[in-house]
Design an enzyme around this catalytic site. Structure first.
Site, PDB file in Angstrom:
ATOM      1  CG  LEU A   2     -16.568  18.326  21.578  1.00 37.06           C
ATOM      2  CD1 LEU A   2     -17.030  17.241  20.624  1.00 37.06           C
ATOM      3  CD2 LEU A   2     -17.126  19.666  21.148  1.00 37.06           C
ATOM      4  CD  GLU A  40     -19.707  13.466  27.121  1.00 35.91           C
ATOM      5  OE1 GLU A  40     -19.573  12.667  28.076  1.00 35.91           O
ATOM      6  OE2 GLU A  40     -18.788  13.696  26.305  1.00 35.91           O
ATOM      7  CD  GLN A  50     -14.855   1.415  16.736  1.00 37.15           C
ATOM      8  OE1 GLN A  50     -15.906   1.164  16.174  1.00 37.15           O
ATOM      9  NE2 GLN A  50     -14.435   2.652  16.909  1.00 37.15           N
TER      10      GLN A  50
END
Length: 315
Positions: free
Chosen positions: A171, A212, A242
């Site tokens: 991406l 980004e 996490q």
């Protein structure tokens, strides 16, 4: 010719680029160490600036086909998303679970397309380059005219954003502060840029650029990039520990790493969820970004007033 389909799961190339530079460049290693030290010191002294700052953006469209040559409207839609997301004025903030609402941070950062080019001439803040390359990847070729892309504008004065067709399911990717000026900036595939035109679900709300640019302003992935372990850190105290990235559209609570009962902050922009499932930075992430803007990115902000126009950007 093989058709490259728009990605269906988030994949960011920032950390491989970061690790490559750490391995290959002593200057980068030193710059990174210096920035981390400065960040810790500024936070300890509570000396981080709290004024609204403006960042001038140049979007370099690199296209082989008409579809890849995205419209000005698509570019403007991305700038609008950035301004909402970084100022915490996005409409979907009300979807943040109540237990996390007090962690939402306003970065006090605003973006506009540049109005003055490096030679001092008026500009729309958009460049357009025709290429023969069928796609790009994370090897930075899109950032060089000699390699089928387009050279960066001075990285100390502009946030360079390259938009083209990326392969391999990528991406986008960003360069963390401290790297070479000629490759400094952000790269995003055209189907994950903005909210109109070629923007394609589930990455059609402009959040790839938000993610980004988070890296560009020194944010790490929220899970600490330690695979599926619980020992990594993003160097931010108000993001729960996490295990690994969350993808798609998680439901609250999603528990990992003994972080019950509230679980992961999967709605954070620095996780890997779909665009419609990420909607916040934390105050701790804001502090880290602002420390970067006070130090490694200070010249970008200092020159901003002469590079951006008032109000909405126009072409």
């Amino acid at each position: 010719m093989t058709t490259i389909e728009p990605p269906t799961q988030r994949l960011c190339g920032a950390m491989p680029e970061h690790r490559r530079l750490l391995t290959e460049s002593a200057d980068y290693r030193q710059a990174r160490a210096d920035l981390e030290t400065a960040t810790i010191e500024l936070q300890a002294l509570e000396a981080i600036s709290t004024e609204v700052v403006h960042i001038p953006v140049v979007v370099h469209v690199v296209a082989r086909t008409d579809a890849e040559n995205i419209s000005d409207a698509q570019i403007h839609s991305q700038i609008e998303v950035l301004n909402r997301d970084f100022r915490a004025t996005n409409d979907d903030l009300d979807r943040v679970p109540d237990v996390f609402k007090d962690r939402i941070g306003d970065a006090l950062v605003e973006f506009s397309l540049a109005t003055v080019d490096p030679d001092g001439a008026p500009t729309s803040g958009i460049t357009r380059t025709s290429t023969t390359r069928t796609s790009f990847n994370s090897d930075n070729k899109i950032k060089f005219t000699s390699r089928g892309g387009i050279d960066a504008w001075p990285a100390d004065k502009y946030l360079n954003v390259w938009v083209g067709l990326l392969g391999g399911g990528l991406l986008g990717y960003a360069q963390f502060p401290g790297g070479p000026a000629e490759t400094d900036g952000v790269v995003i595939t055209h189907t994950a840029f903005g909210t109109t035109g070629t923007a394609h679900e589930p990455f059609h709300l402009g959040r790839t650029a938000t993610h980004e640019i988070g890296h560009y302003l020194n944010l790490f992935h929220i899970w600490g990039d330690d695979g599926s372990g619980c020992g990594g850190t993003d160097e931010v105290s108000d993001t729960p520990n996490q295990g690994s990235e969350n993808t798609g559209k998680p439901t609250f609570p999603h528990v990992s790493c003994n972080n019950a009962p509230n679980g992961d902050l999967f709605m954070d922009y620095m996780d890997y969820t779909d665009d419609d499932s990420m909607m916040m930075f934390t105050a701790g992430q804001v502090s880290r970004m602002r420390a970067c803007l006070d130090t490694a990115r200070a010249t970008l902000v200092a020159t901003g007033s002469t590079q951006v126009g008032a109000g909405s950007p126009t072409s």
